[in-house]
Write an enzyme that holds these catalytic residues in place. Structure first.
Site, mmCIF file in Angstrom:
data_model
loop_
_atom_site.group_PDB
_atom_site.id
_atom_site.type_symbol
_atom_site.label_atom_id
_atom_site.label_comp_id
_atom_site.label_asym_id
_atom_site.label_seq_id
_atom_site.Cartn_x
_atom_site.Cartn_y
_atom_site.Cartn_z
ATOM 1 N N CYS A 148 3.871 -1.420 4.986
ATOM 2 C CA CYS A 148 5.184 -0.730 5.354
ATOM 3 C C CYS A 148 4.954 0.772 5.361
ATOM 4 O O CYS A 148 5.852 1.479 5.939
ATOM 5 C CB CYS A 148 6.390 -1.041 4.281
ATOM 6 S SG CYS A 148 5.894 0.016 2.775
ATOM 7 N N CYS A 205 0.619 1.951 1.787
ATOM 8 C CA CYS A 205 0.715 0.483 2.067
ATOM 9 C C CYS A 205 0.513 0.233 3.568
ATOM 10 O O CYS A 205 0.958 0.765 4.301
ATOM 11 C CB CYS A 205 2.026 0.224 1.604
ATOM 12 S SG CYS A 205 2.683 -1.444 2.006
ATOM 13 N N ASP A 244 -9.245 -2.570 -1.656
ATOM 14 C CA ASP A 244 -10.060 -2.560 -0.692
ATOM 15 C C ASP A 244 -9.731 -3.136 0.821
ATOM 16 O O ASP A 244 -9.636 -2.369 1.762
ATOM 17 C CB ASP A 244 -11.544 -3.336 -0.870
ATOM 18 C CG ASP A 244 -12.115 -2.458 -1.952
ATOM 19 O OD1 ASP A 244 -11.760 -1.301 -2.437
ATOM 20 O OD2 ASP A 244 -13.168 -3.124 -2.820
ATOM 21 N N CYS A 267 7.816 -2.243 -0.487
ATOM 22 C CA CYS A 267 8.226 -3.468 0.114
ATOM 23 C C CYS A 267 7.701 -4.506 -0.734
ATOM 24 O O CYS A 267 8.017 -5.900 -0.385
ATOM 25 C CB CYS A 267 7.367 -3.603 1.341
ATOM 26 S SG CYS A 267 5.870 -3.619 1.432
ATOM 27 N N ASP A 303 -14.003 -1.090 5.618
ATOM 28 C CA ASP A 303 -14.159 0.141 4.682
ATOM 29 C C ASP A 303 -15.284 -0.164 3.679
ATOM 30 O O ASP A 303 -15.574 -1.436 3.358
ATOM 31 C CB ASP A 303 -12.596 0.251 4.130
ATOM 32 C CG ASP A 303 -12.565 1.554 3.470
ATOM 33 O OD1 ASP A 303 -13.436 2.470 3.547
ATOM 34 O OD2 ASP A 303 -11.714 1.599 2.745
ATOM 35 N N CYS A 318 2.996 -2.860 -3.790
ATOM 36 C CA CYS A 318 3.885 -1.564 -3.024
ATOM 37 C C CYS A 318 5.293 -1.600 -3.676
ATOM 38 O O CYS A 318 5.945 -2.482 -3.638
ATOM 39 C CB CYS A 318 3.999 -1.908 -1.587
ATOM 40 S SG CYS A 318 4.974 -0.553 -0.689
ATOM 41 N N GLU A 355 -14.634 3.472 8.362
ATOM 42 C CA GLU A 355 -14.297 4.638 7.929
ATOM 43 C C GLU A 355 -15.596 5.532 7.849
ATOM 44 O O GLU A 355 -16.686 5.409 7.722
ATOM 45 C CB GLU A 355 -13.818 4.472 6.303
ATOM 46 C CG GLU A 355 -13.406 5.735 5.810
ATOM 47 C CD GLU A 355 -13.374 5.536 4.327
ATOM 48 O OE1 GLU A 355 -12.284 6.414 3.742
ATOM 49 O OE2 GLU A 355 -14.087 4.849 3.757
#
Ligand SMILES: [Zn+2]
Length: 405
Positions: free
Chosen positions: A337, A334, A363, A356, A198, A353, A282
């Site tokens: 999860c 995330c 990044d 979780c 990415d 997160c 991406e």
């Protein structure tokens, strides 16, 4: 992008060389550029008008009107002074640009949305494409129809006889010939790693393995100088000699930035393709909406160059490559999860997160989502089964293992 990557025997590649036309050849080339530009623009306009009237116009009719008939028209008679292959090619380029745009609008074309064909301009980079009957190579020179034998600096050997050449005059006044040639593919021994890539917040790219690929320091320096020169240019009076000088300076700096970036992107792309059996990246064109302020042209230009080179090298080395058009902002989800965490300002580099408790580098988390999306899309596209060697099970397992870790 096909599953038959390792069956690809030949790949098309571009080989670019600097050329040194003499004064008379420069003049002749300027004529060809100008004529090709006019034909291209006329052809786009003609198709546009036909569409507005709701009429269909055949390729042959477009060519007849913008070349054959135009040559007999006062104001266009100079089209007869250049090789007609260049004009026919310009006509075909216009057709393709128009068709790509049209298909893209109608949703028939995969990949990025194509913009409306842009009219070619008199200033800046000029180019003309010639197929086999418009050029020949003899000795160390490039013969261009109605222009003559142009001196070429052969910085490396051509691997095969080229099928076409694009003659380019860059904005800084240098000339290049870019040949399209067939090359034998060189598949690399298989490996079992896959990666998602990415665009980074400040770096050029970040991979799902946590590898950060920075923009080289000298590139940042060159970019700063370019920006300064661009600002200086905008302050100069139109039509003045100082403005012409400033424009030349911008063009020179622009070339330096481009060359530095290209060299760095080549090395990075090769490393990613060599170390991974599949690379997912991406597609900025799709996600562009999400990154308004970050979408600095300089930054995006470096990214699209890198992605294009990864694609080329993946094909050449028998690796799998796919662009991921994300519809969910990858930096907000995330990768462990799947919980959606909401938008974050660009200043947020790491986040935890809420579901979780995993601490994410912004990044790297995005790159992991790109990998997971890519692997899922690939399995789906192959109807749930991928040929041996590209094991879908392995791909899915890897994702699962990572999520469980
Ligand atoms: Zn989570």
């Amino acid at each position: 992008m096909s599953e038959a990557d390792d069956r690809v025997r030949f790949v098309l590649a571009r080989y670019r060389y600097r050329i040194y036309p003499d004064a008379a050849q420069c003049q002749a080339l300027a004529r060809v550029f100008g004529c090709a530009r006019v034909v291209f623009n006329d052809a786009v306009r003609l198709r546009e008008e036909a569409r507005e009237r709701g009429e269909k116009i055949s390729d042959g009719e477009v060519q007849r009107q913008v070349i054959t008939l135009a040559k007999a028209t006062p104001g266009r008679e100079w089209l007869g002074e250049v090789a007609s292959v260049a004009l026919v090619q310009a006509c075909q380029d216009a057709r393709r640009a128009y068709k790509n745009w049209f298909d893209s609008m109608a949703g028939r074309r995969k990949g990025r949305k194509t913009g409306h064909p842009r009219f070619r301009r008199r200033h800046g980079r000029q180019s003309v494409r010639l197929t086999r009957n418009g050029f020949t190579l003899h000795g160390s020179r490039l013969y261009v129809a109605k222009v003559g034998d142009i001196k070429v600096k052969w910085s490396r050997d051509l691997p095969s006889v080229p099928s076409s050449v694009t003659v380019i005059r860059e904005a800084d006044g240098r000339y290049y010939a870019s040949f399209v040639v067939e090359r034998d593919a060189q598949p690399l021994p298989p490996c079992d790693r896959e990666t998602g890539v990415d665009v980074g917040l400040v770096s050029l790219a970040v991979t799902s393995d946590g590898l950060v690929i920075p923009n080289p320091r000298f590139l940042r320096k060159a970019e700063r100088r370019l920006k300064k020169a661009q600002r200086a240019l905008s302050r100069k009076q139109k039509g003045s000699r100082n403005r012409a000088k400033a424009r030349q300076q911008v063009a020179v700096l622009y070339r330096k930035v481009r060359e530095t970036r290209l060299d760095h992107a080549h090395k990075t792309a090769l490393m990613l393709v060599r170390d991974n059996q599949a690379v997912y990246a991406e597609d900025l064109a799709v996600s562009g909406l999400a990154r308004t302020r970050l979408a600095k042209s300089v930054h995006d230009a470096g990214w699209s160059m890198l992605v294009r080179l990864i694609e080329e090298k993946a094909q050449f080395h028998g690796r799998y490559f796919a662009r991921i058009g994300r519809f969910e902002p990858t930096s907000q989800v995330c990768s462990e999860c799947g919980a959606r965490d909401g938008p974050k300002p660009l200043s947020v580099r790491t986040w935890t997160c809420k579901e979780c408790g995993t601490v994410h580098d912004r990044d790297v988390n995005a790159a992991r989502n790109v990998l997971a999306l890519g692997q899922r899309e690939r399995v789906n596209a192959s109807g749930g089964s991928v040929r041996p060697g590209h094991g879908p099970a392995a791909a899915v397992e890897r994702g699962t293992r990572r999520s469980a870790a």
